[in-house]
Design a protein around this motif. Sequence first.
Motif, short mmCIF file in Angstrom:
data_model
loop_
_atom_site.label_atom_id
_atom_site.label_comp_id
_atom_site.label_asym_id
_atom_site.label_seq_id
_atom_site.Cartn_x
_atom_site.Cartn_y
_atom_site.Cartn_z
N GLN A 1 5.84 4.01 -1.23
CA GLN A 1 5.59 4.22 0.19
C GLN A 1 6.11 3.06 1.01
OE1 GLN A 1 2.17 6.14 1.72
NE2 GLN A 1 1.11 6.12 -0.25
N ASP B 1 -5.29 -0.95 -3.04
CA ASP B 1 -6.52 -0.15 -3.01
C ASP B 1 -7.70 -0.84 -3.69
OD1 ASP B 1 -5.28 1.80 -1.60
OD2 ASP B 1 -4.97 3.16 -3.28
N ARG C 1 -3.80 4.96 -0.12
CA ARG C 1 -4.00 6.41 -0.19
C ARG C 1 -4.16 7.04 1.19
NH1 ARG C 1 -8.48 3.84 -2.24
NH2 ARG C 1 -10.41 4.03 -1.04
N ARG C 2 -4.43 6.23 2.20
CA ARG C 2 -4.58 6.77 3.56
C ARG C 2 -3.29 6.71 4.37
NH1 ARG C 2 -9.95 3.36 5.35
NH2 ARG C 2 -11.34 3.97 3.61
N GLU D 1 -1.04 10.05 2.92
CA GLU D 1 -1.70 11.11 2.16
C GLU D 1 -0.90 11.47 0.91
OE1 GLU D 1 -2.52 14.36 4.73
OE2 GLU D 1 -3.93 13.25 5.99
N ARG D 2 -0.34 10.45 0.30
CA ARG D 2 0.41 10.63 -0.95
C ARG D 2 -0.21 9.71 -1.98
NH1 ARG D 2 6.30 9.02 0.07
NH2 ARG D 2 6.57 9.82 -2.04
N ASP D 3 -0.35 10.20 -3.18
CA ASP D 3 -0.97 9.41 -4.24
C ASP D 3 0.09 8.61 -4.98
OD1 ASP D 3 -2.88 8.37 -5.89
OD2 ASP D 3 -2.89 10.08 -7.27
N VAL D 4 0.80 7.76 -4.23
CA VAL D 4 1.80 6.87 -4.83
C VAL D 4 1.57 5.48 -4.27
CG1 VAL D 4 3.51 8.67 -5.22
CG2 VAL D 4 3.50 7.45 -3.05
#
Length: 407
Positions: A168, A267, A227-228, A231-234
Amino acid sequence: MLLLNGCPGVIGLAAVLSGERPDVDQVRARVVERWAGLERMSCVLDGPDGRRGCARWVVPGPFDPTAHVAVAADKLDDLWARSVDRPLAGGMPPWRLYVVPDAAHGGDFALALVAQHALLDGRSLATLMRSLMDDPGPAGEPGRSVPLPRSGLRAAGRELRAMSAPGQALPTRTPGRTYPSVAVVELPAHTVRAARRQPADGRGATLNELLVGAVAGALRAEYGPVRRWRERDVPAYTAVPCDLRGRGNPGELGNTLTVVRVPLPVDIDDPAARLRACQTALAGVPERAAVHATVLFPAAEAARRTGPWVTRLLTSRGRHSCFAATATTAMKWPGAAGTFQGRRLVRTVGLPPLQHPGTVSFALAQTGDAFTLTAVGNVGPDDADRLAGAVVTEFETWARTATPSAL
């Protein structure tokens, strides 16, 4: 790769000194004395940005000290801000040395070297600036031998997957609009010394580990958990430069480096736990860099010889902001601080390159007990200042929780 990544590609290193500012002709004389015999400093790129065929360096003649060494019209911070998004004009070797009358940062003036990254890497800048000192010492710090990877093809496959995994960019407040910005802040030596004792139940931390951990904490403080963001889990990644010079060529000029991509533990909530995660991730960097040097680079060079399109294909991944949201470089002045014509070196200030929109580059320079952080952002107009301040806050957080023996 540096020619084709679409970025301005300007980097810099300033030596901040105390004492009366020398006349520019004195500086030019020292530059001629120390740099005239270095072929790299007289190189000019043959071809328009290397886009037709393969780029190559040529030496049409010696560099002109009058054209290359000048007195800056700005303060050091202003010079950095003015230089970072403006590639140096072609037709002459792409470097300039400025005598900066108002350096701030505890000194009376500075010598600031600015160059295109395609010509010189950060280690080269330090080698060159060190060579201008009254006692330049050895050509450079003793190099480390590049470790051999345990398994060639298997290690190469793992590294290719790691370098191509999705990531990201930093969130932008106004989609489609970003602004170049530069911030320079000083870190107190006692804060860094105390932070180095973290995590309390570990072996302590290196300066590079602290920088990467502090950047992860700064991103969390400014943008929230990854993660915010989209909205992608990378994850978000940082690019960690790795010097590949060995014991036989510690002072070699040019670009003898690679970049290893490391996930940032944004995170993770606890600062000490973030730092431990960074230490774990960075522990594998030397072996990963060795895979680049001993397996990937020879394969890429063999493929490149088949045609320029291969180079573009190989570098296309690094063109995107999601490749690395940040770049993190910790650099230590080689040897003792020294003097320039009797003027004492106070600190060094780096200028990392401006990268793609949605990225911030960080350089933490150490000279003796002086630590200076430079952030170069391509996000919001004040994000470099905000993130640099957040990095300092992370160091202060570690220092407050350090054991008493560290203070």
